[in-house]
Design a protein around this motif. Structure first.
Motif, PDB file in Angstrom:
ATOM      1  N   PHE A   1       0.881  -0.969   0.048  1.00  0.00           N
ATOM      2  CA  PHE A   1       0.117  -0.003  -0.117  1.00  0.00           C
ATOM      3  C   PHE A   1       0.956   1.230   0.024  1.00  0.00           C
ATOM      4  CE2 PHE A   1       1.098  -0.727   4.321  1.00  0.00           C
ATOM      5  CZ  PHE A   1       0.958   0.662   5.072  1.00  0.00           C
ATOM      6  N   LEU A   2       0.282   2.413  -0.306  1.00  0.00           N
ATOM      7  CA  LEU A   2       1.073   3.492  -0.583  1.00  0.00           C
ATOM      8  C   LEU A   2       0.054   4.644  -0.401  1.00  0.00           C
ATOM      9  CD1 LEU A   2       3.423   5.571  -1.236  1.00  0.00           C
ATOM     10  CD2 LEU A   2       2.672   5.272  -3.683  1.00  0.00           C
ATOM     11  N   GLN A   3       0.141   5.453   0.732  1.00  0.00           N
ATOM     12  CA  GLN A   3      -0.747   6.596   0.814  1.00  0.00           C
ATOM     13  C   GLN A   3      -0.054   7.935   0.764  1.00  0.00           C
ATOM     14  OE1 GLN A   3      -2.619   8.830   4.754  1.00  0.00           O
ATOM     15  NE2 GLN A   3      -3.940   6.522   4.215  1.00  0.00           N
ATOM     16  N   VAL A   4      -0.488   8.690  -0.188  1.00  0.00           N
ATOM     17  CA  VAL A   4       0.260  10.004  -0.504  1.00  0.00           C
ATOM     18  C   VAL A   4      -0.816  11.262  -0.456  1.00  0.00           C
ATOM     19  CG1 VAL A   4       1.263  11.427  -2.389  1.00  0.00           C
ATOM     20  CG2 VAL A   4       1.612   8.881  -2.478  1.00  0.00           C
ATOM     21  N   GLY A   5      -0.355  11.958   0.294  1.00  0.00           N
ATOM     22  CA  GLY A   5      -1.380  13.345   0.670  1.00  0.00           C
ATOM     23  C   GLY A   5      -0.873  14.580   0.941  1.00  0.00           C
ATOM     24  N   TYR A   6      -1.704  15.538   1.399  1.00  0.00           N
ATOM     25  CA  TYR A   6      -1.285  17.028   1.414  1.00  0.00           C
ATOM     26  C   TYR A   6      -2.308  17.253   2.649  1.00  0.00           C
ATOM     27  CZ  TYR A   6      -0.170  21.763   1.218  1.00  0.00           C
ATOM     28  OH  TYR A   6      -0.022  23.088   1.437  1.00  0.00           O
ATOM     29  N   GLY A   7      -1.907  17.799   3.794  1.00  0.00           N
ATOM     30  CA  GLY A   7      -2.956  18.310   4.944  1.00  0.00           C
ATOM     31  C   GLY A   7      -2.226  19.017   5.823  1.00  0.00           C
ATOM     32  N   ARG A   8      -3.002  19.467   6.888  1.00  0.00           N
ATOM     33  CA  ARG A   8      -2.597  20.344   8.115  1.00  0.00           C
ATOM     34  C   ARG A   8      -3.350  19.593   9.122  1.00  0.00           C
ATOM     35  NH1 ARG A   8      -4.089  26.344   9.461  1.00  0.00           N
ATOM     36  NH2 ARG A   8      -6.143  25.278   9.997  1.00  0.00           N
ATOM     37  N   PRO A   9      -2.462  18.940  10.146  1.00  0.00           N
ATOM     38  CA  PRO A   9      -0.926  18.878   9.950  1.00  0.00           C
ATOM     39  C   PRO A   9      -0.726  17.822   9.176  1.00  0.00           C
ATOM     40  CG  PRO A   9      -1.788  17.763  11.983  1.00  0.00           C
ATOM     41  CD  PRO A   9      -3.074  18.313  11.455  1.00  0.00           C
ATOM     42  N   GLY A  10       0.581  17.425   8.732  1.00  0.00           N
ATOM     43  CA  GLY A  10       1.302  16.364   8.088  1.00  0.00           C
ATOM     44  C   GLY A  10       1.339  15.460   9.027  1.00  0.00           C
ATOM     45  N   LEU A  11       2.501  14.518   8.821  1.00  0.00           N
ATOM     46  CA  LEU A  11       2.809  13.496   9.717  1.00  0.00           C
ATOM     47  C   LEU A  11       3.270  13.937  10.926  1.00  0.00           C
ATOM     48  CD1 LEU A  11       4.121  10.859   7.053  1.00  0.00           C
ATOM     49  CD2 LEU A  11       1.900  10.919   8.217  1.00  0.00           C
ATOM     50  N   ASN A  12       4.076  15.021  10.889  1.00  0.00           N
ATOM     51  CA  ASN A  12       4.620  15.608  12.093  1.00  0.00           C
ATOM     52  C   ASN A  12       3.330  16.187  12.720  1.00  0.00           C
ATOM     53  OD1 ASN A  12       5.946  16.965  14.030  1.00  0.00           O
ATOM     54  ND2 ASN A  12       7.369  17.976  12.903  1.00  0.00           N
ATOM     55  N   MET A  13       2.822  15.790  13.841  1.00  0.00           N
ATOM     56  CA  MET A  13       1.786  16.424  14.672  1.00  0.00           C
ATOM     57  C   MET A  13       2.093  17.505  15.228  1.00  0.00           C
ATOM     58  SD  MET A  13      -0.631  14.486  13.742  1.00  0.00           S
ATOM     59  CE  MET A  13      -2.008  14.941  14.898  1.00  0.00           C
ATOM     60  N   LEU A  14       3.311  18.027  15.398  1.00  0.00           N
ATOM     61  CA  LEU A  14       3.646  19.064  16.172  1.00  0.00           C
ATOM     62  C   LEU A  14       3.849  20.165  15.233  1.00  0.00           C
ATOM     63  CD1 LEU A  14       5.906  17.572  19.047  1.00  0.00           C
ATOM     64  CD2 LEU A  14       3.825  18.006  19.166  1.00  0.00           C
ATOM     65  N   ASP A  15       3.781  19.997  14.063  1.00  0.00           N
ATOM     66  CA  ASP A  15       4.057  21.160  12.893  1.00  0.00           C
ATOM     67  C   ASP A  15       2.431  21.552  12.537  1.00  0.00           C
ATOM     68  OD1 ASP A  15       4.548  22.875  11.192  1.00  0.00           O
ATOM     69  OD2 ASP A  15       6.132  21.272  10.020  1.00  0.00           O
ATOM     70  N   ASN A  16       2.290  22.868  12.768  1.00  0.00           N
ATOM     71  CA  ASN A  16       0.915  23.433  12.659  1.00  0.00           C
ATOM     72  C   ASN A  16       0.911  23.975  11.176  1.00  0.00           C
ATOM     73  OD1 ASN A  16      -1.743  23.893  13.349  1.00  0.00           O
ATOM     74  ND2 ASN A  16      -1.407  26.225  13.830  1.00  0.00           N
ATOM     75  N   HIS A  17       1.663  23.646  10.264  1.00  0.00           N
ATOM     76  CA  HIS A  17       1.825  23.911   8.943  1.00  0.00           C
ATOM     77  C   HIS A  17       1.410  22.854   7.923  1.00  0.00           C
ATOM     78  CE1 HIS A  17       4.545  27.105  10.745  1.00  0.00           C
ATOM     79  NE2 HIS A  17       3.903  27.826   9.868  1.00  0.00           N
ATOM     80  N   ALA A  18       0.688  23.247   6.820  1.00  0.00           N
ATOM     81  CA  ALA A  18       0.229  22.148   5.874  1.00  0.00           C
ATOM     82  C   ALA A  18       1.488  21.518   5.419  1.00  0.00           C
ATOM     83  CB  ALA A  18      -0.750  22.629   4.780  1.00  0.00           C
ATOM     84  N   ASP A  19       1.436  20.249   5.037  1.00  0.00           N
ATOM     85  CA  ASP A  19       2.819  19.696   4.522  1.00  0.00           C
ATOM     86  C   ASP A  19       2.371  18.580   3.589  1.00  0.00           C
ATOM     87  OD1 ASP A  19       5.279  19.339   3.645  1.00  0.00           O
ATOM     88  OD2 ASP A  19       6.016  18.511   5.874  1.00  0.00           O
ATOM     89  N   SER A  20       3.190  18.115   2.672  1.00  0.00           N
ATOM     90  CA  SER A  20       2.764  16.876   1.784  1.00  0.00           C
ATOM     91  C   SER A  20       3.354  15.788   2.592  1.00  0.00           C
ATOM     92  CB  SER A  20       3.352  16.624   0.450  1.00  0.00           C
ATOM     93  OG  SER A  20       4.644  17.084   0.518  1.00  0.00           O
ATOM     94  N   TYR A  21       2.898  14.283   2.166  1.00  0.00           N
ATOM     95  CA  TYR A  21       3.451  13.205   3.028  1.00  0.00           C
ATOM     96  C   TYR A  21       3.096  11.955   2.330  1.00  0.00           C
ATOM     97  CZ  TYR A  21      -1.358  12.493   4.532  1.00  0.00           C
ATOM     98  OH  TYR A  21      -2.796  12.156   4.484  1.00  0.00           O
ATOM     99  N   TYR A  22       3.770  11.038   2.668  1.00  0.00           N
ATOM    100  CA  TYR A  22       3.403   9.668   2.044  1.00  0.00           C
ATOM    101  C   TYR A  22       3.568   8.516   3.021  1.00  0.00           C
ATOM    102  CZ  TYR A  22       8.378   8.495   1.213  1.00  0.00           C
ATOM    103  OH  TYR A  22       9.594   8.338   1.539  1.00  0.00           O
ATOM    104  N   ILE A  23       3.089   7.295   3.108  1.00  0.00           N
ATOM    105  CA  ILE A  23       3.439   6.324   3.815  1.00  0.00           C
ATOM    106  C   ILE A  23       3.233   5.242   2.849  1.00  0.00           C
ATOM    107  CG2 ILE A  23       2.518   4.892   5.817  1.00  0.00           C
ATOM    108  CD1 ILE A  23       0.878   7.231   6.774  1.00  0.00           C
ATOM    109  N   ALA A  24       4.018   3.877   2.805  1.00  0.00           N
ATOM    110  CA  ALA A  24       4.238   3.075   2.080  1.00  0.00           C
ATOM    111  C   ALA A  24       4.449   1.830   3.001  1.00  0.00           C
ATOM    112  CB  ALA A  24       5.429   3.166   0.959  1.00  0.00           C
ATOM    113  N   GLY A  25       3.993   0.573   2.373  1.00  0.00           N
ATOM    114  CA  GLY A  25       4.283  -0.672   3.337  1.00  0.00           C
ATOM    115  C   GLY A  25       3.662  -1.892   2.885  1.00  0.00           C
ATOM    116  N   MET A  26       3.567  -2.846   3.616  1.00  0.00           N
ATOM    117  CA  MET A  26       3.066  -4.174   3.124  1.00  0.00           C
ATOM    118  C   MET A  26       1.901  -4.400   4.129  1.00  0.00           C
ATOM    119  SD  MET A  26       4.967  -5.345   0.474  1.00  0.00           S
ATOM    120  CE  MET A  26       5.101  -7.079   0.652  1.00  0.00           C
ATOM    121  N   ARG A  27       0.823  -5.019   3.685  1.00  0.00           N
ATOM    122  CA  ARG A  27      -0.339  -5.500   4.561  1.00  0.00           C
ATOM    123  C   ARG A  27      -0.862  -6.737   4.394  1.00  0.00           C
ATOM    124  NH1 ARG A  27      -3.628  -1.882   2.948  1.00  0.00           N
ATOM    125  NH2 ARG A  27      -3.248  -0.279   4.269  1.00  0.00           N
ATOM    126  N   LEU A  28      -0.777  -7.637   5.208  1.00  0.00           N
ATOM    127  CA  LEU A  28      -1.372  -8.998   5.497  1.00  0.00           C
ATOM    128  C   LEU A  28      -2.627  -8.907   6.172  1.00  0.00           C
ATOM    129  CD1 LEU A  28      -0.754 -12.027   4.899  1.00  0.00           C
ATOM    130  CD2 LEU A  28       0.218 -12.074   7.282  1.00  0.00           C
TER     131      LEU A  28
END
Length: 434
Positions: A289-316
């Motif tokens: 799986f791969l998740q690509v996104g843009y939002g506020r907050p991003g993956l860094n929950m302590l950053d109050n600015h909008a940012d792009s991010y992605y998450i990749a991995g395997m799922r069973l």
């Protein structure tokens, strides 16, 4: 003047010759046209199948299968899901010591994000492969059901085709009967002229000759109706000049090859596919799986600015709930398989029963035909004797007609038995599916 008459006579003879050649040419054309219109039983079988409205389902079944298999094959492609979310929450995660003076930002309660989830199956336990096979087997079942529904057309063609052949034979026998009566009438007229017979004797023969012509009209009308029905089934341009080609006798059949047997086999294949689908449904699934996104907050929950991010991995994933019911589901499939086997055995039993009955009918007709030949030979001898006796005044017209009718009845029975035997052979062949 004499020379002019000679030239005129030559011209008339020349015109007569030309007219004779013209009519001979027309007769040859008509004979060739009739010969070209000879109709075979096999052609009727094939054209009836092609012309029957139900046959159009075959193309629809094939197209449905192609689309379904194509859709199933797309299951290996990545699944893309687009998502968008905006929210306002009553509270946010924050560090207790955070504040304007510490430089640690406080997250906004108004948050949003836009992202895409991309999931690619790596192992599905064979589910897609079995789904494709299911669509293919289902299509074969539907096509075979179509063949089963079309198969009775052969029996309808047999009834019409051999019915016309029987009518043709009876019309020919009717012509021979009319010839015999006309021959007796000719001899009676000669005796009337000689004063050795009464005029009423000729009237009796003339009345029977008219009855024979009436029978010919009735037979021709029935033949025309049968031809119209055959033309409707085959979409062939049939008319009164169409000649049916008499099929040859068929050898004894061995075995059964009906379309129903293939249908039973395809239905058994469908049960096998269902069994494999149940097994594959209870196997684990592996995907990336791969998740690509843009939002506020991003993956860094302590950053109050909008940012792009992605998450990749395997799922069973492994759904174990199916393990509770798999045994009962297999039992249900086994019961379906046994039920299908019972249906197949019942069909074979009924078909063999019918074949035995039809085989006995064929043997009976063969024996009747052998006796018919002897009866016709004897009746013909008696008729020939009666004809000579009528000419010599030994018997009257009623006695002559009695012998002519007796021979006609014998020939009619032989014709009926002959066509019935041929039809019974082809009916047996149709029942066996050969």
């Amino acid at each position: 003047m004499i020379k002019s008459y000679v030239l005129l006579d030559r011209l008339i003879k020349t015109m007569k010759n030309l007219f004779t050649l013209f009519f001979v040419f027309l007769a040859l054309i008509r004979a060739n046209a009739q010969q070209a219109e000879n109709l075979t039983l096999e052609l009727c079988y094939s054209r009836a199948t092609e012309n029957y409205p139900l046959i159009r389902q075959r193309e629809l079944i094939q197209k449905t299968k192609e689309y379904s298999v194509s859709n199933a094959a797309r299951g290996i492609l990545p699944a893309i899901v687009l998502n968008a979310q905006q929210s306002y929450q009553s509270d946010v995660t924050q560090i207790p010591s955070a504040g304007p003076d510490t430089g640690i930002p406080v997250l906004s309660k108004n948050q949003y994000k836009v992202y895409a989830d991309i999931n690619t199956p790596l192992y599905d336990g064979g589910a897609i492969r079995q789904q494709k096979r299911k669509y293919e087997v289902d299509a074969r079942i539907e096509e075979q059901k179509l063949e089963v529904e079309l198969y009775p057309l052969k029996d309808r063609i047999n009834q019409l085709f051999f019915g016309i052949l029987l009518l043709d034979s009876r019309l020919e026998q009717n012509r021979l009967l009319a010839h015999d009566i006309a021959l007796g009438l000719q001899k009676t007229d000669a005796r009337i002229k000689n004063g050795t017979s009464l005029k009423s004797s000729a009237d009796v023969l003339q009345a029977d000759l008219l009855k024979t012509r009436q029978s010919a009209i009735e037979l021709a009308s029935i033949r025309s109706t049968y031809l119209d029905m055959l033309a409707m089934l085959t979409a062939l341009p049939l008319n009164v000049t169409t000649t049916l080609e008499r099929p040859t006798a068929v050898p004894a059949v061995s075995g059964i090859n009906r379309p129903e047997l293939n249908l039973f086999q395809y239905q058994s294949d469908a049960i096998d596919v269902q069994s494999k689908m149940i097994n594959s449904r209870n196997l684990p699934r592996l995907s990336s799986f791969l998740q690509v996104g843009y939002g506020r907050p991003g993956l860094n929950m302590l950053d109050n600015h909008a940012d792009s991010y992605y998450i990749a991995g395997m799922r069973l994933n492994w759904n174990l709930a199916g393990l509770y019911t798999i045994k009962k589901e297999m039992h249900i499939l086994e019961l379906s398989r046994r039920n299908l086997q019972v249906q197949r055995e019942t069909f074979l039993f009924n078909t063999n029963y019918t074949l035995t009955q039809q085989g006995g009918e064929i043997e009976k007709l063969r024996q009747l035909l052998n006796t018919d030949d002897e009866i016709v030979t004897l009746r013909n001898k008696v008729k020939q004797t009666a004809s000579a006796q009528l000419e010599n005044g030994v018997i009257d017209t009623n006695d002559y007609l009695r012998e002519v009718s007796a021979e006609d009845q014998a020939r009619q029975l032989r014709i009926i038995h002959e066509v019935q035997l041929l039809m019974a052979q082809y009916t047996l062949q149709t029942t066996a599916g050969i």
